[in-house]
Enzyme design. Structure first.
Site, PDB file in Angstrom:
ATOM      1  N   CYS A  19       0.930  -1.147  -0.322  1.00 60.15           N
ATOM      2  CA  CYS A  19       0.007  -0.115   0.037  1.00 60.15           C
ATOM      3  C   CYS A  19       1.061   1.122   0.114  1.00 60.15           C
ATOM      4  O   CYS A  19       1.647   1.372   0.305  1.00 60.15           O
ATOM      5  CB  CYS A  19      -0.973  -0.018   1.095  1.00 60.15           C
ATOM      6  SG  CYS A  19      -1.892  -1.539   1.779  1.00 60.15           S
ATOM      7  N   GLY A  45       1.707  -0.569  -5.238  1.00 59.12           N
ATOM      8  CA  GLY A  45       0.033  -1.400  -4.779  1.00 59.12           C
ATOM      9  C   GLY A  45      -0.497  -0.432  -6.276  1.00 59.12           C
ATOM     10  O   GLY A  45      -0.576   0.721  -6.836  1.00 59.12           O
ATOM     11  N   ASN A 124      -1.240   2.283   5.487  1.00 63.96           N
ATOM     12  CA  ASN A 124      -0.539   1.153   5.159  1.00 63.96           C
ATOM     13  C   ASN A 124       0.519   0.233   6.023  1.00 63.96           C
ATOM     14  O   ASN A 124       0.360   0.883   7.031  1.00 63.96           O
ATOM     15  CB  ASN A 124       0.644   1.950   4.256  1.00 63.96           C
ATOM     16  CG  ASN A 124       2.063   1.101   4.430  1.00 63.96           C
ATOM     17  OD1 ASN A 124       3.135   1.904   3.916  1.00 63.96           O
ATOM     18  ND2 ASN A 124       2.018  -0.004   3.482  1.00 63.96           N
ATOM     19  N   GLY A 125       0.315  -0.969   6.293  1.00 63.23           N
ATOM     20  CA  GLY A 125       0.441  -2.488   6.596  1.00 63.23           C
ATOM     21  C   GLY A 125      -0.363  -3.288   6.890  1.00 63.23           C
ATOM     22  O   GLY A 125      -0.859  -3.344   6.107  1.00 63.23           O
ATOM     23  N   TYR A 265      14.488  -2.507  -1.442  1.00 60.94           N
ATOM     24  CA  TYR A 265      13.784  -2.301  -2.991  1.00 60.94           C
ATOM     25  C   TYR A 265      12.280  -1.727  -2.877  1.00 60.94           C
ATOM     26  O   TYR A 265      11.770  -1.823  -3.845  1.00 60.94           O
ATOM     27  CB  TYR A 265      13.350  -3.857  -3.059  1.00 60.94           C
ATOM     28  CG  TYR A 265      12.031  -4.423  -4.189  1.00 60.94           C
ATOM     29  CD1 TYR A 265      12.703  -4.438  -5.043  1.00 60.94           C
ATOM     30  CD2 TYR A 265      10.763  -4.297  -3.384  1.00 60.94           C
ATOM     31  CE1 TYR A 265      11.709  -4.432  -6.528  1.00 60.94           C
ATOM     32  CE2 TYR A 265      10.239  -5.417  -4.846  1.00 60.94           C
ATOM     33  CZ  TYR A 265      11.112  -4.855  -6.521  1.00 60.94           C
ATOM     34  OH  TYR A 265       9.918  -5.484  -7.357  1.00 60.94           O
TER      35      TYR A 265
END
Ligand code: SF4
Length: 488
Positions: A19, A45, A124-125, A265
């Site tokens: 996300c 995402g 997000n998470g 990344y």
């Protein structure tokens, strides 16, 4: 009916960030800023995105769509439905919820109407006790609209007895375990919160006299010309309204454990994380790799694009020339075509092509960010050998990925991770390369700004996918039978 973009036949060999979040307040047309911000966060995402805004006349408005931001949130028809000076947005892969089979009801932001007014949240998470919380909430009468773990936050807020939304959010988030960077909004306030360990990123930006931005990464501030103010600290909540930022620390303090894979990344190389350029960290990983794992060769090539900065660092340190031995087809989106069997067999060739003239008869050092299942690495090696490479040496810019992530990154089950059941030498034989070496955890920490390497008693980062040491116990997964690493 809206269709999901088809998955790529070779998209399953990378870990995927799940996300990105973005919010804006105090600007003339928040939705336009949010659409641009989400576009810059699209790498976090690609499955779906959504925006919620508030305007005094129109009230709360939302649009949630499958597919890329550029295909959905550029149309005037959609953007006209999202007026107002405040809003939040979200791009999603699929988090806990209907993985690989997203329904529009799982697309964030989520919205709740409370006695003191409405609120929307984007997360997000990953909440590691979401199953237990959901069970408890349903038993007490909550009616869930989605299969997403993030919806628990709205229901916990509904149960709080606090008199305003930020206080209700604090109550809710104190019950939540795991990783969360949340942006939320009321009619007048933009709110940002990071979990006590700060596993996922969240930054604050400023635009114009009274405008503020919250974003997963700084690259999304750049696209709208916002100034980077600072990172939201682990365990911090900021409430922004009328051009003022109020900060509080509502959680019991915990040692910070930012995700080290964001450096390797997930984040874009033009973002700044923890005061460090992501590009520079990745380049430094290449330098460390060249020191730890030298080999005689003629050319250093990246697997584009994620291996590029590390390959530049490796070439710099080793003195071996750098070259683009593999070229990426930049226009290969996820929405290409529904992969037929014949196309599926073409696999990685659809996305990457070998620069034959450059690599023929050369000993190649190929630098990639990670090895997950190993399927893509094997195909790239075949392509290089078919094109006449004399030797292929893999150098990997992260340690072996041996454990799944439960903090908002899509990883295959542990038994699908090559490094979980093979030694490095077994992987080398399996991939069919002349040599294979991964950066050490210490080397990765050095590259990420910790000169003394990893402190085994108090690691500075979350590195659970490499070490098996989870900073937050993944209690839902343990209930489902997941076994933590045995104590040494
Ligand atoms: S387990 Fe790995 S990917 Fe997940 S938060 Fe930790 S370091 Fe990042």
């Amino acid at each position: 009916m809206l269709e999901m973009p088809p998955a790529h036949p070779f998209d399953d060999d990378k870990l995927k960030e799940e996300c990105g979040v973005f919010g804006a307040v105090g600007v003339a047309d928040a939705a336009s800023f949010i659409a641009l911000g989400l576009h810059a966060l699209q790498h976090r995402g690609q499955e779906a995105g959504g925006i919620v805004t508030y305007d005094t006349e129109a009230g709360f408005q939302s649009a949630r769509r499958f597919g890329y931001v550029r295909d959905n949130f550029t149309s005037q028809k959609v953007m006209e439905t999202l007026p107002g000076p405040i809003g939040i947005g979200h791009v999603r892969y699929s988090t806990a919820g209907s993985k690989g089979n997203t329904a529009i009801r799982d697309v964030q932001p989520f919205f709740g109407e409370f006695a003191m007014g409405g609120a929307a949240i984007a997360h997000n998470g990953n909440i590691t006790n979401a199953i237990a919380l959901r069970r408890e909430l349903i038993e007490r009468g909550s009616i869930f609209q989605s299969s997403s773990d993030s919806e628990c936050i709205i229901h916990l807020m509904a149960r709080s007895l606090q008199r305003n939304i930020p206080e209700r959010m604090k109550d809710a988030l104190r019950r939540v375990e795991g990783a969360f960077s949340v942006v939320a909004m009321t009619r007048t306030k933009l709110i940002g919160v990071r979990d006590p360990r700060g596993v996922r990123p969240l930054v604050l930006g400023k635009i114009g006299d009274k405008g503020y931005i919250l974003s997963s990464e700084t690259c999304a501030l750049d696209i709208i010309g916002a100034e980077f103010v600072r990172e939201i600290e682990p365990g911090e909540m900021v409430v922004i309204s009328d051009g003022k930022v109020q900060s509080s620390k509502p959680f019991e303090p915990k040692p910070s454990r930012f995700c080290i894979f964001e450096h390797v990344y997930f984040s874009r190389p033009d973002s700044i994380l923890g005061g460090r350029s992501v590009y520079e960290t990745r380049r430094q990983i290449g330098v460390e790799l060249a020191i730890e794992a030298p080999v005689e060769a003629d050319l250093v090539c990246p697997v584009p694009d994620s291996g590029t900065p590390a390959a530049i660092g490796y070439a710099f340190q080793s003195g071996i020339p750098y070259g683009m031995g593999i070229i990426r087809n930049q226009y290969m989106g996820r929405t290409f075509i529904e992969p037929s069997e014949q196309i599926r067999n073409m696999g990685v060739r659809l996305k990457l092509n070998v620069n034959r003239a450059l690599i023929r008869d050369k000993r190649i050092i190929l630098v990639d960010d990670s090895v997950v299942r190993g399927t893509t690495s094997q195909k790239i090696k075949d392509m290089l050998l078919d094109a006449g490479a004399a030797e292929v040496h893999f150098r990997i810019a992260s340690p072996p990925t041996m454990w799944p992530c439960f903090y908002g990154v899509d990883t295959p089950d542990r038994d699908k991770l090559l490094a979980a059941y093979m030694s490095v030498e077994e992987m080398r034989v399996h991939l069919g390369v002349d040599s294979l070496q991964f950066i050490s955890l210490d080397g990765l920490y050095r590259a990420a700004g910790v000169p003394e390497g990893r402190d085994a008693k108090a690691p500075r980062y979350c590195d659970a996918c490499f070490s098996g040491e989870y900073p937050v116990v993944p209690s839902d997964m343990i209930d489902k039978g997941f076994q933590l690493k045995a104590a040494e």
